[in-house]
Design a protein around this motif. Structure first.
Motif, PDB file in Angstrom:
ATOM      1  N   THR A  60      38.898  41.792  43.361  1.00 40.20           N
ATOM      2  CA  THR A  60      37.644  41.530  42.722  1.00 40.20           C
ATOM      3  C   THR A  60      37.493  42.447  41.665  1.00 40.20           C
ATOM      4  O   THR A  60      37.892  43.660  41.928  1.00 40.20           O
ATOM      5  CB  THR A  60      36.448  41.518  43.436  1.00 40.20           C
ATOM      6  OG1 THR A  60      36.443  40.511  44.491  1.00 40.20           O
ATOM      7  CG2 THR A  60      35.089  41.401  42.691  1.00 40.20           C
ATOM      8  N   THR A  61      37.346  42.211  40.306  1.00 44.85           N
ATOM      9  CA  THR A  61      36.794  43.240  39.349  1.00 44.85           C
ATOM     10  C   THR A  61      35.476  43.289  38.726  1.00 44.85           C
ATOM     11  O   THR A  61      34.807  42.109  38.636  1.00 44.85           O
ATOM     12  CB  THR A  61      37.800  42.873  37.969  1.00 44.85           C
ATOM     13  OG1 THR A  61      39.104  42.805  38.361  1.00 44.85           O
ATOM     14  CG2 THR A  61      37.617  43.968  37.080  1.00 44.85           C
ATOM     15  N   VAL A  70      43.286  44.765  34.238  1.00 42.97           N
ATOM     16  CA  VAL A  70      42.667  44.988  35.566  1.00 42.97           C
ATOM     17  C   VAL A  70      42.457  43.660  36.297  1.00 42.97           C
ATOM     18  O   VAL A  70      41.684  42.453  35.876  1.00 42.97           O
ATOM     19  CB  VAL A  70      41.236  45.506  35.381  1.00 42.97           C
ATOM     20  CG1 VAL A  70      40.581  45.725  36.772  1.00 42.97           C
ATOM     21  CG2 VAL A  70      41.337  46.692  34.535  1.00 42.97           C
ATOM     22  N   GLY A  71      43.207  43.510  37.208  1.00 44.18           N
ATOM     23  CA  GLY A  71      42.942  42.250  38.211  1.00 44.18           C
ATOM     24  C   GLY A  71      43.738  40.848  37.314  1.00 44.18           C
ATOM     25  O   GLY A  71      44.833  41.190  36.559  1.00 44.18           O
ATOM     26  N   ASP A 103      39.684  37.182  41.496  1.00 41.96           N
ATOM     27  CA  ASP A 103      40.897  36.668  41.157  1.00 41.96           C
ATOM     28  C   ASP A 103      41.047  35.260  41.034  1.00 41.96           C
ATOM     29  O   ASP A 103      40.616  34.612  42.111  1.00 41.96           O
ATOM     30  CB  ASP A 103      42.140  37.224  41.918  1.00 41.96           C
ATOM     31  CG  ASP A 103      42.148  38.987  41.642  1.00 41.96           C
ATOM     32  OD1 ASP A 103      41.536  39.475  40.697  1.00 41.96           O
ATOM     33  OD2 ASP A 103      42.754  39.504  42.245  1.00 41.96           O
ATOM     34  N   ARG A 145      38.001  48.139  40.507  1.00 41.03           N
ATOM     35  CA  ARG A 145      38.609  47.101  40.888  1.00 41.03           C
ATOM     36  C   ARG A 145      38.694  47.344  42.578  1.00 41.03           C
ATOM     37  O   ARG A 145      39.315  48.409  43.079  1.00 41.03           O
ATOM     38  CB  ARG A 145      40.203  47.483  40.437  1.00 41.03           C
ATOM     39  CG  ARG A 145      41.268  46.758  41.010  1.00 41.03           C
ATOM     40  CD  ARG A 145      40.976  45.098  40.640  1.00 41.03           C
ATOM     41  NE  ARG A 145      42.248  44.297  41.316  1.00 41.03           N
ATOM     42  CZ  ARG A 145      41.641  42.954  41.374  1.00 41.03           C
ATOM     43  NH1 ARG A 145      40.770  42.169  40.823  1.00 41.03           N
ATOM     44  NH2 ARG A 145      42.793  42.150  41.792  1.00 41.03           N
ATOM     45  N   TYR A 177      32.760  49.900  45.299  1.00 41.26           N
ATOM     46  CA  TYR A 177      33.847  49.549  46.374  1.00 41.26           C
ATOM     47  C   TYR A 177      33.315  49.158  47.789  1.00 41.26           C
ATOM     48  O   TYR A 177      33.924  48.428  48.462  1.00 41.26           O
ATOM     49  CB  TYR A 177      34.758  50.807  46.239  1.00 41.26           C
ATOM     50  CG  TYR A 177      35.423  50.962  45.071  1.00 41.26           C
ATOM     51  CD1 TYR A 177      36.471  50.413  44.657  1.00 41.26           C
ATOM     52  CD2 TYR A 177      34.748  52.134  44.244  1.00 41.26           C
ATOM     53  CE1 TYR A 177      36.970  50.933  43.337  1.00 41.26           C
ATOM     54  CE2 TYR A 177      35.327  52.460  42.955  1.00 41.26           C
ATOM     55  CZ  TYR A 177      36.547  51.794  42.588  1.00 41.26           C
ATOM     56  OH  TYR A 177      36.862  52.294  41.406  1.00 41.26           O
TER      57      TYR A 177
END
Length: 720
Positions: free
Chosen positions: A527-528, A496-497, A597, A523, A558
């Motif tokens: 950004t996670t 993830v990411g 990230d 996700r 989100y």
């Protein structure tokens, strides 16, 4: 015998009569099935009964052998065609849920009518000769014919004529020839085991005739999925064909065995007829039982057919030189055999009729009565003179008796639950051996001992069946709970990411698959976000709160740019849920993480939860974080709002998030699981291996986990 002497028939003519009956019955049932699809069940049923009346009248008035054979052919074909017509009309005339009641009632009524009809025919034959006896079936068919004219439940012709199944004519002719061969094989001194093999082949061809294809287990039709779906679709037909063959085989074999065994013990032929009447009484009992209670096909076959096999085997223990006692015991055992076989028939035929296809209902409905005819043909062809000859009757009957036991037992395993079938047979056999060894064989042959053998087998079989039902219910519950848990806790991907991660969930109640721990990964743009926590409570009550918390996280993660604001929304949501439930003790501890990230750190909120553990080269240490109040206490709404803590996450390091179910696992002395020291001894591996090894180590530490365990391990994507 009176018919043969009156018409001048020799042994060959009598054998030819038996073969003609089988050929005409099979031809009538198959042709009637096809005619029902073309012209409708009403015309077939009414025409079949009319033909049976005409043929029976000609048979009763026949002056010579050829006229007798002609009437026999017409009567047999007409009766079987009428049977198919009535069978094919059942799914249309009755609601599906009522078919069981109609089938059970029909079996009880049929058995009672046969018992009365046989008795009436015997009386008529004694008074007026064989012609008077042959007139009784004609009168019964005439009464049914008049009643069928007024029976509005019979359906008319179908709206569209469907083609017959593939190679129906070829398979139908082969079934008729195999039936004739079954009826004639004993005349050629074939062994009974070979007759059984021929019967199995005939039933297989009959299935192909009714369904338009060979069984999927015999020849794979196309792909594996196609074969499996075909097996499921034709399973009721296969079960009904097997059950019908067992009925015909068992009924004919029992009649022959009872006649010879009771004659050998000095009871005479009349005693054999009385004992065989118990078989019909067993059908009445089974019909009445199935009227009151629904029994599945697997259960009825496992208990019923196995009980019938045990009872048939006990016929070999009938006492000598005590005709009355032998007749009484044989009658009682015949009742049990009839009840067991009939229970399998009612259950199998119910599912079979409910599953008849609308486009070939008549042809498919013909499979069951044809199977009954084939099963009877495998035994009824044994010449009467061979059976009663002193030189051969003992060996012949003993062989036939044990072949019947094997056929019933195999059918019980094929159609029913093999565990129940083996339990019933094993319990009766073991008890018989024990009584024989510990006392004497003569004690094992007493009526009370025989009753105990059968009863003990039934009790063991019912116990095994109940246990199987409980296991099935538990399996369905676990499957449903696991599906529900998986729907609530979505398993995130391995990448993830810029993070690699692994998750593992182990509920405290492993048989339910439901717990109060939760996790989720969201996700967003670059950004996670990760959430792991634990609500107060376990099981279904906790699952409702878990669903609320995760629903709030998934809807807000989100759209909320700030991690503090996201934590505040979760805090408020649980507080509102607690107020709505009037639960002042509702809260949830949680860790809320955020990773951008291309960043070498993660930002973390610790809301009353255990701190995460940072793993590196030969080190494991807790991450020092400010500990806030758990979610639900509205602590995050106060000013000033707390900020998340940044924690470095370098390549080669692992951040482990866990719930308290792991750290609070106790050993036999009450010591808690030492998470940090044990982590140093976990073998190196990938993230999923790390979590599995950790849980396995905790399970070895404690004899029983008392709380749910949820684990998440994350590491930078470029880490080794």
């Amino acid at each position: 015998m009176r018919t043969a002497s009156s018409l001048g028939m020799d042994a060959t003519d009598r054998a030819a009569s038996q073969i003609l009956v089988v050929v005409a019955s099979l031809a009538g049932v198959l042709a009637g099935g096809r005619a029902a699809d073309v012209w409708g069940t009403r015309r077939v049923a009414v025409s079949g009964l009319a033909a049976a009346c005409v043929g029976g009248a000609g048979l009763a008035a026949a002056p010579i052998v050829w006229a007798y054979w002609a009437g026999l052919l017409v009567q047999s074909a007409g009766v079987m065609a009428a049977v198919v017509g009535f069978l094919a009309s059942v799914p249309v005339a009755h609601l599906t849920g009522r078919i069981r009641h109609q089938v059970a009632g029909a079996f009880a009524a049929l058995a009672a009518a046969l018992i009365a009809g046989v008795g009436l025919a015997l009386v008529a034959e004694q008074v007026g000769g064989w012609r008077a006896g042959e007139s009784v079936p004609v009168l019964l068919c005439l009464a049914l014919f008049i009643a069928s004219l007024r029976l509005h439940s019979l359906t008319g012709p179908p709206t569209q004529v469907r083609p017959a199944p593939d190679r129906f004519a070829v398979h139908g002719v082969l079934v008729v020839l195999l039936g004739a061969g079954l009826q004639a094989t004993p005349l050629r001194n074939w062994a009974d085991a070979q007759v059984v093999v021929l019967l199995a082949l005939a039933l297989t061809v009959l299935f192909a005739c009714a369904c338009g294809q060979w069984p999927a287990w015999l020849v794979r039709m196309g792909t594996r999925n196609t074969a499996e779906s075909s097996t499921r679709r034709h399973a009721p037909v296969s079960a009904a064909v097997t059950a019908g063959g067992v009925w015909g085989f068992g009924q004919s074999a029992l009649a022959t065995v009872l006649l010879v065994l009771l004659s050998e013990r000095g009871a005479g032929q009349a005693a054999g007829l009385i004992a065989f009447a118990g078989f019909g009484a067993g059908f009445v009992v089974a019909g009445l039982v199935c009227l009151r209670r629904a029994v599945t096909q697997r259960t009825a076959s496992a208990l019923g057919l196995t009980l019938a096999a045990v009872s048939v085997s006990l016929l070999s223990t009938l006492p000598h030189h005590q005709p009355f006692l032998a007749t009484t015991m044989a009658t009682a055992l015949a009742v049990v055999v009839g009840t067991g076989i009939a229970m399998a028939q009612v259950a199998s035929v119910t599912e079979y009729l409910a599953a008849l296809p609308s486009d070939s209902r008549g042809v498919t409905a013909a499979a069951y009565p044809a199977a009954v005819v084939l099963g009877g043909a495998a035994i009824s062809g044994i010449p009467y003179e061979t059976v009663i000859t002193n030189a051969t009757r003992v060996a012949t009957i003993n062989q036939l008796l044990w072949i019947t036991v094997v056929v019933l037992a195999l059918a019980a395993v094929l159609l029913g639950r093999s565990a129940v079938a083996l339990a019933v047979a094993g319990a009766a056999a073991v008890q018989y051996v024990l009584v024989t060894v510990l006392s004497e064989p003569r004690y094992a042959q007493r009526p009370l001992s025989l009753a105990v053998f059968v009863l003990s087998g039934v009790i063991v079989g019912i116990a095994v069946w109940i246990r199987g039902r409980q296991s099935e219910r538990l399996a369905r519950t676990v499957a449903g709970a696991t599906a529900l848990q998986q729907a609530v806790l979505r398993h995130p991907p391995a990448h993830v990411g810029d993070l690699r991660l692994a998750c593992l969930y182990l509920p405290a109640t492993t048989d339910s698959g439901i717990g109060g721990d939760f996790y989720d990964v969201a996700r967003t743009d670059h950004t996670t976000r990760i959430l792991l926590g634990d609500v107060r409570g376990k099981g279904l009550d906790a699952l409702g709160i878990v669903n609320d918390v995760l629903g709030c996280f998934r809807s807000r993660a989100y759209d909320t740019p700030d991690l503090t604001e996201l934590a505040t929304h979760l805090d408020r949501h649980i507080a509102r849920t607690a107020a709505a439930r009037n639960d002042t003790e509702l809260f949830a501890t949680a860790l809320l993480l955020e990773h951008h990230d291309h960043s070498d750190e993660v930002r973390i909120f610790n809301c009353g939860h255990l701190p995460p553990v940072l793993l590196g080269q030969q080190r494991a240490e807790e991450v020092a974080l400010p500990v806030l109040l758990p979610l639900g206490f509205a602590a995050l709404t106060q000013q000033p709002r707390p900020a998340p803590t940044s924690v470095p996450l370098q390549p080669g390091t692992i951040l482990l998030l866990s719930t308290d179910g792991l750290s609070e696992a106790r050993n036999a002395s009450g010591a808690f699981y030492p998470l940090l020291p044990r982590l140093l001894h976990i073998p190196a591996g990938d993230l999923p291996d790390l979590l599995r090894s950790l849980v396995a180590d905790a399970q070895q530490w404690t004899h029983r986990l008392t709380d749910d365990i949820a684990l998440i391990a994350i590491t930078p994507r470029g880490s080794p």
